[in-house]
Design an enzyme around this catalytic site. Sequence first.
Site, PDB file in Angstrom:
ATOM      1  N   HIS B  59     -14.771  22.532   8.777  1.00 50.54           N
ATOM      2  CA  HIS B  59     -16.020  22.738   9.507  1.00 50.54           C
ATOM      3  C   HIS B  59     -15.809  23.835  10.554  1.00 50.54           C
ATOM      4  CE1 HIS B  59     -17.940  18.536   8.573  1.00 50.54           C
ATOM      5  NE2 HIS B  59     -17.468  19.140   7.495  1.00 50.54           N
ATOM      6  N   GLU B  61     -16.515  24.078  13.682  1.00 49.80           N
ATOM      7  CA  GLU B  61     -15.970  23.667  14.984  1.00 49.80           C
ATOM      8  C   GLU B  61     -14.447  23.514  14.938  1.00 49.80           C
ATOM      9  OE1 GLU B  61     -18.402  22.252  13.198  1.00 49.80           O
ATOM     10  OE2 GLU B  61     -19.606  20.901  14.431  1.00 49.80           O
ATOM     11  N   CYS B  91     -20.574  16.737  13.503  1.00 47.19           N
ATOM     12  CA  CYS B  91     -20.402  15.435  12.854  1.00 47.19           C
ATOM     13  C   CYS B  91     -19.431  14.598  13.691  1.00 47.19           C
ATOM     14  CB  CYS B  91     -19.877  15.612  11.427  1.00 47.19           C
ATOM     15  SG  CYS B  91     -18.115  16.051  11.342  1.00 47.19           S
ATOM     16  N   CYS B  94     -15.906  16.233  14.083  1.00 48.63           N
ATOM     17  CA  CYS B  94     -15.833  17.371  15.002  1.00 48.63           C
ATOM     18  C   CYS B  94     -16.075  16.936  16.441  1.00 48.63           C
ATOM     19  CB  CYS B  94     -16.829  18.437  14.578  1.00 48.63           C
ATOM     20  SG  CYS B  94     -16.360  19.213  13.014  1.00 48.63           S
TER      21      CYS B  94
END
Lengths: 155, 155
Positions: B59, B61, B91, B94
Site C-alpha cells: 500500500h 502508506e 486501512c 496502514c
Amino acid sequence: MPWAMSDLHTRMMQLALSEARNAATVGEVPIGAVVYTADGTVLAKAHNQPQAMADATAHAELLAARGALAMRMPATPYLDDCYIAVTLEPCAMCAQALSWLRVKAIYFGAYDVKSGGVENGAQVLKHAHHKPEVIGGLCEVECAELMKDFFAKRR
Amino acid sequence: MPWAMSDLHTRMMQLALSEARNAATVGEVPIGAVVYTADGTVLAKAHNQPQAMADATAHAELLAARGALAMRMPATPYLDDCYIAVTLEPCAMCAQALSWLRVKAIYFGAYDVKSGGVENGAQVLKHAHHKPEVIGGLCEVECAELMKDFFAKRR
C-alpha cells in the site's frame, strides 16, 4: 504428507520459538514467525527486529510474509496456500496484512492483551474481507515465558 | 517556514494525488502517499503497487513510510516528526503501522467505507497506544473522483 496436520503446526511453532530466541539473543523482543505450506515447506521465518532495521513496523509476521512472497515462483501478491505460526498474537497491522495476503490460517502462541489486534484490541479480522482461520494458544506457556523472561531481565 | 501549515498539507495532498495518477497510469489502483516534515521537506512518496511488487500489502502508506525511514540520518525506528498525506483513508494495517511509527498526523482525502480502518471498519486508532491526529476529507472530491474514474474504466 509426512506428519499429521496438528503435528505440523506444533512443529512450525517450535521453529517460530527458535526464531524468537534468536531475537532475544540480539536484544530484540522475542517474537518469531514462520510461513509454511500444508506439505511442511518453510517459505520464510523471521523475528522481530525494529531496532536492527530501524523500523517500528519490522514485526516478525510482516518480515516472514515478505520473505515468503519473495519465494513465490511465479510471483503472486498472495499467500493463499500458506499458514503462519507466530509466537505472539498479531497486532492490528499484522493481522490486517495477513488478511490482505489471504493466508489460510494464523496459529499464534501467547495472547497479547496490551497490543494484540485479533482476539484483543481492535479485533480487525471481524471487519476484514478475507478472514483467515485463527487458532490461539498453541505452545502458549512456552511463548509467554520467553517474553516474561526477556522483560524481567531488562528491568 | 515558507508557507502556512494548512497550505502545506494541501500542497502535500496534491503531490500525493500526482502519485495516485502515476499508479493509474501503470494499472494500479490510484492511491498515493507523501511523508513530510513541518518545514515542507518531502522524505518519501509512493503509490499503491501490489501488482508490480507482487505483494498485496504494498500500500502507498507503507511504501512511503519505509522510504521515509530509509532517509533518516541517524537511523531511527520512528517518524515522530513526520506527517503523511494519503489520498484514501488508510486501512487497518496502514493505520496501525502509522501509529507504531508515531507519525504526528494523518491527512487523508477520500473516505473508504469498504476497506478503511480509521473512521470506518475496525477504527484501529481507538485502541492504539500512539494516536496520530487524523484529518479526513482533504481534497476529498479530487481523491474520490480519481478512484471512481479508475474503476469505471475497468468495468
